[in-house]
Design an enzyme around this catalytic site. Structure first.
Site, PDB file in Angstrom:
ATOM      1  N   ASP A  72       0.814  -1.218   0.000  1.00 11.68           N
ATOM      2  CA  ASP A  72       0.000   0.000   0.000  1.00 11.68           C
ATOM      3  C   ASP A  72       0.845   1.265   0.000  1.00 11.68           C
ATOM      4  O   ASP A  72       2.050   1.205   0.230  1.00 11.68           O
ATOM      5  CB  ASP A  72      -0.974  -0.011   1.195  1.00 11.68           C
ATOM      6  CG  ASP A  72      -0.300  -0.491   2.485  1.00 11.68           C
ATOM      7  OD1 ASP A  72       0.932  -0.453   2.571  1.00 11.68           O
ATOM      8  OD2 ASP A  72      -1.029  -0.902   3.404  1.00 11.68           O
ATOM      9  N   ASN A 141      -7.756  -2.681  14.079  1.00  9.72           N
ATOM     10  CA  ASN A 141      -9.154  -2.912  13.715  1.00  9.72           C
ATOM     11  C   ASN A 141      -9.303  -4.096  12.756  1.00  9.72           C
ATOM     12  O   ASN A 141     -10.370  -4.310  12.180  1.00  9.72           O
ATOM     13  CB  ASN A 141      -9.768  -1.648  13.099  1.00  9.72           C
ATOM     14  CG  ASN A 141      -9.081  -1.227  11.808  1.00  9.72           C
ATOM     15  OD1 ASN A 141      -8.178  -1.910  11.332  1.00  9.72           O
ATOM     16  ND2 ASN A 141      -9.512  -0.112  11.240  1.00  9.72           N
ATOM     17  N   HIS A 143      -7.516  -4.565   9.927  1.00 13.98           N
ATOM     18  CA  HIS A 143      -7.249  -4.327   8.500  1.00 13.98           C
ATOM     19  C   HIS A 143      -5.959  -5.008   8.074  1.00 13.98           C
ATOM     20  O   HIS A 143      -5.064  -5.236   8.876  1.00 13.98           O
ATOM     21  CB  HIS A 143      -7.263  -2.832   8.160  1.00 13.98           C
ATOM     22  CG  HIS A 143      -6.069  -2.030   8.587  1.00 13.98           C
ATOM     23  ND1 HIS A 143      -6.176  -0.917   9.389  1.00 13.98           N
ATOM     24  CD2 HIS A 143      -4.756  -2.154   8.302  1.00 13.98           C
ATOM     25  CE1 HIS A 143      -4.973  -0.398   9.565  1.00 13.98           C
ATOM     26  NE2 HIS A 143      -4.095  -1.126   8.928  1.00 13.98           N
ATOM     27  N   GLU A 148      -9.800  -1.783   4.872  1.00 14.39           N
ATOM     28  CA  GLU A 148     -10.412  -1.392   6.137  1.00 14.39           C
ATOM     29  C   GLU A 148     -11.718  -2.155   6.373  1.00 14.39           C
ATOM     30  O   GLU A 148     -12.369  -2.584   5.410  1.00 14.39           O
ATOM     31  CB  GLU A 148     -10.726   0.110   6.098  1.00 14.39           C
ATOM     32  CG  GLU A 148      -9.494   0.995   6.054  1.00 14.39           C
ATOM     33  CD  GLU A 148      -8.910   1.248   7.444  1.00 14.39           C
ATOM     34  OE1 GLU A 148      -8.849   0.310   8.261  1.00 14.39           O
ATOM     35  OE2 GLU A 148      -8.519   2.400   7.683  1.00 14.39           O
TER      36      GLU A 148
HETATM   37  C1  GLP Z   1      -0.699   0.325   8.440  1.00 18.41           C
HETATM   38  C2  GLP Z   1      -0.347  -0.444   7.171  1.00 18.41           C
HETATM   39  C3  GLP Z   1      -0.562  -1.908   7.352  1.00 18.41           C
HETATM   40  C4  GLP Z   1       0.089  -2.369   8.640  1.00 18.41           C
HETATM   41  C5  GLP Z   1      -0.604  -1.708   9.803  1.00 18.41           C
HETATM   42  C6  GLP Z   1      -0.073  -2.137  11.157  1.00 18.41           C
HETATM   43  O1  GLP Z   1      -1.991   0.785   8.470  1.00 18.41           O
HETATM   44  N1  GLP Z   1      -1.059   0.007   6.024  1.00 18.41           N
HETATM   45  O2  GLP Z   1      -0.042  -2.592   6.223  1.00 18.41           O
HETATM   46  O3  GLP Z   1       0.013  -3.743   8.752  1.00 18.41           O
HETATM   47  O4  GLP Z   1      -0.428  -0.322   9.667  1.00 18.41           O
HETATM   48  O5  GLP Z   1       1.002  -1.328  11.546  1.00 18.41           O
HETATM   49  P1  GLP Z   1       1.920  -1.603  12.785  1.00 18.41           P
HETATM   50  O6  GLP Z   1       2.752  -2.765  12.407  1.00 18.41           O
HETATM   51  O7  GLP Z   1       2.735  -0.349  12.935  1.00 18.41           O
HETATM   52  O8  GLP Z   1       1.048  -1.862  13.938  1.00 18.41           O
END
Ligand code: GLP
Length: 251
Positions: A72, A141, A143, A148
């Site tokens: 992403d 959440n 995702h 989402e």
């Molecule tokens: C973001 C990214 C996701 C990632 C998520 C969790 O929103 N788009 O791909 O998995 O955050 O992030 P973290 O690993 O910092 O908790």
């Protein structure tokens, strides 16, 4: 342990999980040098990327022929902007190992024709022969990528409006949380589920609730990660804190 078609691997610490996963990936890349990887950003994979960089420096893995597709990117943030996911990957991983820059693929959040950019990404993945191994983080959440929670999920790479919670959890990348973009581009659910192997890495107590629901709950677009239950080769790698809602013990 196996639950709802998922293989759950538990580790005593985030570092233990990162080390084991780095070894696993190094073994895969050594066996298949032209492996096609799907890669996440976020805090969770940072120890994994550090460990892979260490293995590379030791001569234990060579990424020269491997291909990457990141999951992403923010809309409106240029690849060379330090806030972009592209720049994050450069700092945390790509700049420390030896991928061929021509084999690194990223969605361009500043593309004029966003739909065209998404379609081109799907075509590039298909041309590469599909993704062999996609690594995923997990949003609190539920995702994955930027898919989402919603009434319905979108199959292919698309533009998405970020929830306030997701914008808050991405605030660390930006000086001011109000600067976090409202939109992003993300691989779709089918793009992710078409990968031959899926490994989700989730660590820390903040992920425990989402981990419990994705492993033990029903498949629902309200928790996009629950769709991993439909995949024939999906693994969830967790530390003890993230596994708190599951039964069983760390190995
Ligand atoms: C973001 C990214 C996701 C990632 C998520 C969790 O929103 N788009 O791909 O998995 O955050 O992030 P973290 O690993 O910092 O908790």
């Amino acid at each position: 342990m196996h639950v709802n078609g998922l293989t759950v691997r538990r580790f005593a610490s985030p570092l233990g999980a990162a080390r084991a996963l780095a070894r696993d990936i190094a073994t895969c890349v050594t066996a298949h040098p032209d492996l096609v990887l799907g890669l996440p950003t976020g805090r969770t994979p940072m120890p994994l990327y550090r460990r892979l960089a260490l293995l590379y420096r030791r001569g234990d893995v060579d990424f020269a022929r491997a291909t990457t597709f990141n999951l992403d990117e923010f809309v409106g943030v240029a690849p060379d902007d330090p806030h972009s996911y592209r720049a994050f990957m450069e700092r945390e991983f790509f700049g420390r190992v030896n991928f061929d820059p021509r084999r690194i693929h990223f969605l361009d959040g500043t593309a004029r024709d966003v739909e065209g950019e998404c379609r081109a990404y799907e075509r590039a993945i298909a041309r590469a022969g599909g993704i062999d191994l996609v690594l995923l983080g997990l949003g609190r959440n539920g995702h994955i990528g930027f898919n989402e929670p919603a009434d319905g999920l979108i199959a292919t790479t698309h533009r998405v409006r970020l929830t306030p919670a997701t914008r808050r959890s991405n605030a660390a990348l930006f000086a001011d949380r109000h600067h976090v973009p409202r939109e992003a581009l993300s691989m779709g659910m089918a793009t992710i589920l078409r990968a031959k192997r899926i490994v989700m890495l989730a660590t820390g107590a903040a992920k425990a609730d989402a981990v419990r629901k994705l492993v033990s709950g029903r498949i629902t677009p309200r928790l996009p990660a629950s769709f991993l239950q439909l995949h024939s080769c999906a693994e969830v790698w967790v530390d003890e804190a993230a596994a708190a809602g599951l039964t069983g013990r760390a190995r």
